[in-house]
Design an enzyme around this catalytic site. Structure first.
Site, PDB file in Angstrom:
ATOM      1  N   SER A  75      42.153  36.115   7.478  1.00  0.00           N
ATOM      2  CA  SER A  75      42.458  36.615   6.175  1.00  0.00           C
ATOM      3  C   SER A  75      43.105  35.884   5.266  1.00  0.00           C
ATOM      4  CB  SER A  75      43.206  38.078   6.533  1.00  0.00           C
ATOM      5  OG  SER A  75      43.695  38.500   5.154  1.00  0.00           O
ATOM      6  N   ASN A  99      33.655  43.653  13.031  1.00  0.00           N
ATOM      7  CA  ASN A  99      32.782  42.622  13.863  1.00  0.00           C
ATOM      8  C   ASN A  99      33.661  42.129  14.930  1.00  0.00           C
ATOM      9  OD1 ASN A  99      30.736  42.986  12.116  1.00  0.00           O
ATOM     10  ND2 ASN A  99      31.090  41.176  10.594  1.00  0.00           N
ATOM     11  N   GLY A 102      33.877  44.587  17.360  1.00  0.00           N
ATOM     12  CA  GLY A 102      32.623  44.557  18.026  1.00  0.00           C
ATOM     13  C   GLY A 102      32.494  43.621  19.202  1.00  0.00           C
ATOM     14  N   TYR A 145      45.264  43.559  -0.270  1.00  0.00           N
ATOM     15  CA  TYR A 145      45.839  43.026   0.978  1.00  0.00           C
ATOM     16  C   TYR A 145      46.343  44.012   2.002  1.00  0.00           C
ATOM     17  CZ  TYR A 145      48.480  39.848   4.031  1.00  0.00           C
ATOM     18  OH  TYR A 145      48.679  39.190   5.070  1.00  0.00           O
ATOM     19  N   LYS A 149      44.833  45.587   5.343  1.00  0.00           N
ATOM     20  CA  LYS A 149      45.351  45.532   6.623  1.00  0.00           C
ATOM     21  C   LYS A 149      45.654  46.918   7.270  1.00  0.00           C
ATOM     22  CE  LYS A 149      46.026  40.798   7.372  1.00  0.00           C
ATOM     23  NZ  LYS A 149      45.555  40.182   8.509  1.00  0.00           N
TER      24      LYS A 149
HETATM   25  P1  NAD Z   1      45.986  31.086   6.063  1.00  0.00           P
HETATM   26  O1  NAD Z   1      45.468  31.505   4.693  1.00  0.00           O
HETATM   27  O2  NAD Z   1      46.571  29.627   6.344  1.00  0.00           O
HETATM   28  O3  NAD Z   1      44.997  31.398   7.261  1.00  0.00           O
HETATM   29  C1  NAD Z   1      44.118  32.493   7.289  1.00  0.00           C
HETATM   30  C2  NAD Z   1      42.732  31.631   7.870  1.00  0.00           C
HETATM   31  O4  NAD Z   1      41.556  32.899   7.769  1.00  0.00           O
HETATM   32  C3  NAD Z   1      42.215  30.380   6.962  1.00  0.00           C
HETATM   33  O5  NAD Z   1      41.920  29.381   7.965  1.00  0.00           O
HETATM   34  C4  NAD Z   1      40.832  30.995   6.351  1.00  0.00           C
HETATM   35  O6  NAD Z   1      40.026  30.105   6.038  1.00  0.00           O
HETATM   36  C5  NAD Z   1      40.351  32.106   7.315  1.00  0.00           C
HETATM   37  N1  NAD Z   1      39.473  32.933   6.872  1.00  0.00           N
HETATM   38  C6  NAD Z   1      39.764  34.015   5.782  1.00  0.00           C
HETATM   39  N2  NAD Z   1      38.738  34.699   5.371  1.00  0.00           N
HETATM   40  C7  NAD Z   1      37.691  34.452   6.522  1.00  0.00           C
HETATM   41  C8  NAD Z   1      36.602  34.872   6.803  1.00  0.00           C
HETATM   42  N3  NAD Z   1      35.863  35.803   6.148  1.00  0.00           N
HETATM   43  N4  NAD Z   1      36.108  34.637   8.017  1.00  0.00           N
HETATM   44  C9  NAD Z   1      36.465  33.555   8.438  1.00  0.00           C
HETATM   45  N5  NAD Z   1      37.587  32.952   8.399  1.00  0.00           N
HETATM   46  C10 NAD Z   1      38.419  33.462   7.350  1.00  0.00           C
HETATM   47  O7  NAD Z   1      47.165  32.141   6.379  1.00  0.00           O
HETATM   48  P2  NAD Z   1      48.270  32.315   7.371  1.00  0.00           P
HETATM   49  O8  NAD Z   1      49.583  32.475   6.894  1.00  0.00           O
HETATM   50  O9  NAD Z   1      48.048  31.419   8.680  1.00  0.00           O
HETATM   51  O10 NAD Z   1      48.001  34.010   8.029  1.00  0.00           O
HETATM   52  C11 NAD Z   1      47.131  34.077   9.112  1.00  0.00           C
HETATM   53  C12 NAD Z   1      47.151  35.758   9.465  1.00  0.00           C
HETATM   54  O11 NAD Z   1      48.407  36.179   9.695  1.00  0.00           O
HETATM   55  C13 NAD Z   1      46.340  36.377   8.345  1.00  0.00           C
HETATM   56  O12 NAD Z   1      45.784  37.239   8.977  1.00  0.00           O
HETATM   57  C14 NAD Z   1      47.749  36.990   7.616  1.00  0.00           C
HETATM   58  O13 NAD Z   1      47.311  38.336   7.003  1.00  0.00           O
HETATM   59  C15 NAD Z   1      48.536  37.105   8.717  1.00  0.00           C
HETATM   60  N6  NAD Z   1      49.950  37.225   8.380  1.00  0.00           N
HETATM   61  C16 NAD Z   1      50.601  36.034   7.897  1.00  0.00           C
HETATM   62  C17 NAD Z   1      51.875  36.046   7.693  1.00  0.00           C
HETATM   63  C18 NAD Z   1      52.775  34.903   7.261  1.00  0.00           C
HETATM   64  O14 NAD Z   1      53.853  34.911   6.851  1.00  0.00           O
HETATM   65  N7  NAD Z   1      52.318  33.765   7.171  1.00  0.00           N
HETATM   66  C19 NAD Z   1      52.787  37.236   7.294  1.00  0.00           C
HETATM   67  C20 NAD Z   1      51.979  38.480   7.701  1.00  0.00           C
HETATM   68  C21 NAD Z   1      50.513  38.324   8.231  1.00  0.00           C
END
Ligand code: NAD
Ligand code: UDP
Length: 311
Positions: A75, A99, A102, A145, A149
């Site tokens: 995401s 998915n 699933g 977002y 979530k």
């Molecule tokens: P990021 O954007 O670096 O990583 C997200 C990854 O998901 C990317 O590699 C992107 O290409 C991939 N992605 C997005 N849509 C996709 C899809 N449809 N199919 C396949 N891959 C897909 O962000 P992050 O900071 O590493 O966040 C990772 C997860 O942790 C996320 O789910 C985010 O919501 C959650 N999160 C992060 C933080 C933070 O502080 N970094 C805080 C709360 C939640």
């Protein structure tokens, strides 16, 4: 274990992938590279037990062979992405989570959801405990977002209750460190890169809004422990002792980089619903996982600054 990690080419996913491989697990990263980068995983290509599949998880997920765990991290996560990719964010939270659940069900694998402190919205309880239901504007620019979530959490609990899937949910509070994108849009990479290039740091709104910042190695430790705990309700992971206003964070980064950059206040109309304060209550993580953060903001910021200098 043989593990499917969605979003593994992103900031957090790539650090988690390193940890899982170091622990001796086999990892299949599935990512469409929307906000992630191959270079986050470049050091792993050719390593035993590592595989990468470029795939958008909003479409049917096919994995050959058995799986023991599905970790769903795909995401976009930066507020800048909320206006860049609103529909893709909703789809990966909804269809992507469906998915991923699933495939976990089909393989009789455990499932782990990366959720977020953002589900608390602009919180009216402070600090935020897991029992707080949140204060989210469904229609705001952040709503895509937050609601994605919240849906993902609801879907995970539904699969747990109705289909008996062995699930975990982590609510991640603002985490930072090496491998964030330079133009990611989040406060820490923005501030560091502007400080390093001598440009003004832009603090949105009054700058009095707070966040609690957690260094990536601490977060990964918490996630790894939660993967192995027998607990299905959400668990906060973040660093309560690091709560800071954005203005103070900008000042700290100017000091640590020894930059001559100025700090400028900028209206944040397009950011909509920016939470006024955020601090995790981590009593549950302490009790359940024996976890608490080890890295101080100064140590973590120095390491992150060093990484951005080198890259
Ligand atoms: P990021 O954007 O670096 O990583 C997200 C990854 O998901 C990317 O590699 C992107 O290409 C991939 N992605 C997005 N849509 C996709 C899809 N449809 N199919 C396949 N891959 C897909 O962000 P992050 O900071 O590493 O966040 C990772 C997860 O942790 C996320 O789910 C985010 O919501 C959650 N999160 C992060 C933080 C933070 O502080 N970094 C805080 C709360 C939640
Ligand atoms: N912010 C800022 N300047 C920037 C980027 C962000 O002042 O260049 C503010 C933003 O408005 C928010 C806080 O910093 O109040 C944290 O933003 P971030 O994007 O890191 O994450 P959020 O917690 O809002 O998802």
């Amino acid at each position: 274990m043989r593990i499917l990690l969605t979003g593994g080419a992103g900031f957090l996913g790539s650090h988690l992938c390193d940890r899982l491989l170091d622990e001796g697990h086999e990892v299949i990263v599935m990512d469409n590279l929307l906000t992630g980068r191959g270079e986050n995983l470049a050091h792993l290509f050719g390593r035993d037990g590592f595989a990468f599949v470029e795939h958008d998880v909003t479409h049917y997920i096919y994995v050959k062979g058995p799986l023991d765990y599905v970790l769903h991290f795909a995401s976009p996560a930066s507020p800048d992405d909320f206006s860049r990719y609103p529909i893709r964010i909703l789809k990966v939270g909804a269809h992507g989570t469906h998915n991923a659940l699933g495939v976990a069900r089909a393989k009789k694998a455990k499932f782990f959801l990366a959720s977020t402190s953002e589900i608390y919205g602009d919180p009216q309880e402070h600090p935020q405990r897991e029992s707080y239901w949140g204060n989210v504007n469904t229609l705001g620019t952040r709503g895509v977002y937050d609601e994605a979530k919240r849906f993902a959490e609801a879907m995970t609990m539904a699969y747990h209750r109705e289909r008996g899937i062995d699930t975990r949910i982590v609510r991640i509070f603002n985490t930072y460190g090496p491998r964030m994108r330079k133009n990611d849009g989040r406060a820490i990479p923005n501030f560091i890169n502007r400080a390093l290039s001598g440009e003004p740091l832009e603090v949105y709104g009054t700058g009095r809004q707070t966040r609690s910042i957690c260094y990536v190695s601490d977060l990964i430790e918490g996630i790894y422990r939660l993967m192995h705990a027998d607990y299905h309700e959400p668990v906060n992971i973040g660093d309560p002792s690091s709560e800071t206003t954005m203005l103070d964070l900008a000042k700290t980064i100017v000091e640590l980089t020894e930059s001559k950059s100025e700090i400028a206040l900028r209206p944040n109309a397009q950011i909509g619903d920016d939470p006024h304060k955020r601090r995790p209550d981590i009593a549950l993580a302490k009790k359940l996982l024996g976890w608490e953060p080890q890295v101080t903001p100064e140590q973590g910021l120095r390491q992150t600054i060093e990484w951005f200098r080198e890259h």
